[in-house]
Design an enzyme around this catalytic site. Sequence first.
Site, PDB file in Angstrom:
ATOM      1  N   CYS A  17      20.428 -22.103 -49.462  1.00 11.48           N
ATOM      2  CA  CYS A  17      19.646 -20.300 -49.489  1.00 11.48           C
ATOM      3  C   CYS A  17      20.323 -20.325 -51.348  1.00 11.48           C
ATOM      4  O   CYS A  17      20.685 -20.970 -51.488  1.00 11.48           O
ATOM      5  CB  CYS A  17      20.969 -20.244 -48.821  1.00 11.48           C
ATOM      6  SG  CYS A  17      22.938 -20.427 -49.295  1.00 11.48           S
ATOM      7  N   HIS A  46      28.389 -28.637 -48.296  1.00 14.27           N
ATOM      8  CA  HIS A  46      28.602 -29.301 -47.446  1.00 14.27           C
ATOM      9  C   HIS A  46      27.173 -29.277 -46.043  1.00 14.27           C
ATOM     10  O   HIS A  46      26.648 -29.226 -45.903  1.00 14.27           O
ATOM     11  CB  HIS A  46      29.163 -28.499 -46.506  1.00 14.27           C
ATOM     12  CG  HIS A  46      30.484 -28.441 -46.235  1.00 14.27           C
ATOM     13  ND1 HIS A  46      30.794 -26.653 -45.659  1.00 14.27           N
ATOM     14  CD2 HIS A  46      31.523 -28.441 -46.878  1.00 14.27           C
ATOM     15  CE1 HIS A  46      32.927 -26.724 -46.313  1.00 14.27           C
ATOM     16  NE2 HIS A  46      32.679 -27.616 -46.929  1.00 14.27           N
ATOM     17  N   GLU A 131      36.517 -21.643 -47.577  1.00 15.68           N
ATOM     18  CA  GLU A 131      35.790 -20.477 -48.001  1.00 15.68           C
ATOM     19  C   GLU A 131      37.004 -19.400 -47.218  1.00 15.68           C
ATOM     20  O   GLU A 131      37.000 -18.209 -48.397  1.00 15.68           O
ATOM     21  CB  GLU A 131      34.348 -20.221 -47.063  1.00 15.68           C
ATOM     22  CG  GLU A 131      34.191 -18.274 -46.877  1.00 15.68           C
ATOM     23  CD  GLU A 131      32.991 -17.910 -47.611  1.00 15.68           C
ATOM     24  OE1 GLU A 131      32.785 -16.281 -46.830  1.00 15.68           O
ATOM     25  OE2 GLU A 131      31.770 -18.650 -46.820  1.00 15.68           O
ATOM     26  N   THR A 170      31.441 -15.603 -44.925  1.00 15.72           N
ATOM     27  CA  THR A 170      29.903 -15.639 -44.606  1.00 15.72           C
ATOM     28  C   THR A 170      29.267 -15.862 -44.260  1.00 15.72           C
ATOM     29  O   THR A 170      27.832 -15.454 -43.725  1.00 15.72           O
ATOM     30  CB  THR A 170      29.660 -15.304 -46.467  1.00 15.72           C
ATOM     31  OG1 THR A 170      29.384 -16.727 -46.508  1.00 15.72           O
ATOM     32  CG2 THR A 170      30.399 -14.477 -47.018  1.00 15.72           C
ATOM     33  N   CYS A 200      25.803 -12.968 -44.696  1.00 15.63           N
ATOM     34  CA  CYS A 200      24.982 -13.098 -45.258  1.00 15.63           C
ATOM     35  C   CYS A 200      23.833 -13.276 -45.806  1.00 15.63           C
ATOM     36  O   CYS A 200      23.550 -13.564 -44.637  1.00 15.63           O
ATOM     37  CB  CYS A 200      25.451 -14.288 -46.848  1.00 15.63           C
ATOM     38  SG  CYS A 200      24.285 -15.971 -46.486  1.00 15.63           S
ATOM     39  N   SER A 229      29.431 -24.678 -41.552  1.00  8.06           N
ATOM     40  CA  SER A 229      29.374 -23.111 -40.621  1.00  8.06           C
ATOM     41  C   SER A 229      28.329 -22.737 -40.328  1.00  8.06           C
ATOM     42  O   SER A 229      28.393 -22.814 -39.280  1.00  8.06           O
ATOM     43  CB  SER A 229      30.954 -22.496 -41.418  1.00  8.06           C
ATOM     44  OG  SER A 229      30.641 -21.318 -40.382  1.00  8.06           O
ATOM     45  N   ASN A 230      27.815 -22.258 -41.219  1.00  4.47           N
ATOM     46  CA  ASN A 230      26.394 -21.630 -40.862  1.00  4.47           C
ATOM     47  C   ASN A 230      25.386 -22.427 -40.253  1.00  4.47           C
ATOM     48  O   ASN A 230      24.882 -22.132 -39.399  1.00  4.47           O
ATOM     49  CB  ASN A 230      26.141 -21.417 -42.235  1.00  4.47           C
ATOM     50  CG  ASN A 230      25.153 -22.457 -42.946  1.00  4.47           C
ATOM     51  OD1 ASN A 230      23.993 -22.680 -42.821  1.00  4.47           O
ATOM     52  ND2 ASN A 230      25.678 -23.342 -43.968  1.00  4.47           N
ATOM     53  N   SER A 273      22.728 -25.269 -45.985  1.00  2.00           N
ATOM     54  CA  SER A 273      23.427 -26.575 -47.798  1.00  2.00           C
ATOM     55  C   SER A 273      22.423 -27.377 -47.105  1.00  2.00           C
ATOM     56  O   SER A 273      22.830 -29.207 -48.093  1.00  2.00           O
ATOM     57  CB  SER A 273      24.681 -26.799 -47.587  1.00  2.00           C
ATOM     58  OG  SER A 273      25.224 -26.664 -46.181  1.00  2.00           O
TER      59      SER A 273
END
Length: 314
Positions: A17, A46, A131, A170, A200, A229-230, A273
């Site tokens: 991103c 990460h 975060e 986010t 986000c 996390s994402n 990431s």
Amino acid sequence: MTLPPLTILLAAPRGFCAGVDRAIQIVERALARYGAPVYVRHEIVHNRYVVSQLEAKGAIFVDELDDVPDDVPVVFSAHGVPKSVPAEASRRKLFYVDATCPLVSKVHREAERHERTGRHMLLIGHAGHPEVVGTMGQVPDGSITLIETVADAERVEVADPGAVALITQTTLSVDDTAEIIAVLRRRFPELQSPKQEDICYATTNRQQAVKAIAPEADALLVIGAPNSSNSNRLVEVAKNAGCTRAVLVQRAVDIDWKALEGVRTLGLTAGASAPETLVEEVIAACRDHFTVELRDVVVTRENVEFKLPRVLVA
């Protein structure tokens, strides 16, 4: 020997991103401008592959400022840091560059605004995630209560139900967050929410892309780190969207090929990431086991760019 056929549904958007891309550029530009070593507090993003690439260029990753010598540049990670970190860097007269994603910084400013106006904040997020630690560290202790689950939302109590605000990490699952938010809004009718949800654009887009491919996929691979996390949320989204055989892998070497026996349609994506190089690596590995047909599934196109800090541009 004829290899079995495999259609790979390639989710788009996927991978880096704008915030991750900016953070990596910050480290690279700092190395180019100031020379090695450049210290980085925590993983810049990460992903172990990204970290290793930057280490090879002269970046040194440390857990805390105590590990940073005097008179060397230090970069703060994209996840954001508590206010105590730049304060300590300033006390030590360290030169630092903050690579916090601008969308995370937006949440920090919201937290400061709510604290100034006397609102207690409910932060939806995961305990211990950098975060979340950074966001909670923007305001005095006790100003924020962390909400991780629907059960937390049902039982949380605040001193003044008329002065409460919502902020979120986010990188969460949009669907899971919506369920928690619904509970909080029912319990606290005067809950102040951001004009736009804090999750986000990149997290949302990657989750929507996974939802588009999951129903067609026999199995689905998410390329990302275990502490991302994402990336973990993408696995959850895929399972909820109908692909129960969704797994997280860091590299092609981590793929369980036996588990893919009989799979004819494979979904493939990457967390925010994870670089495209790792996607290409996985596709190449698939070609060793299958006759591969690639199919792009595009739900939207991204053109977001974040400016670099002026100190690295001038």
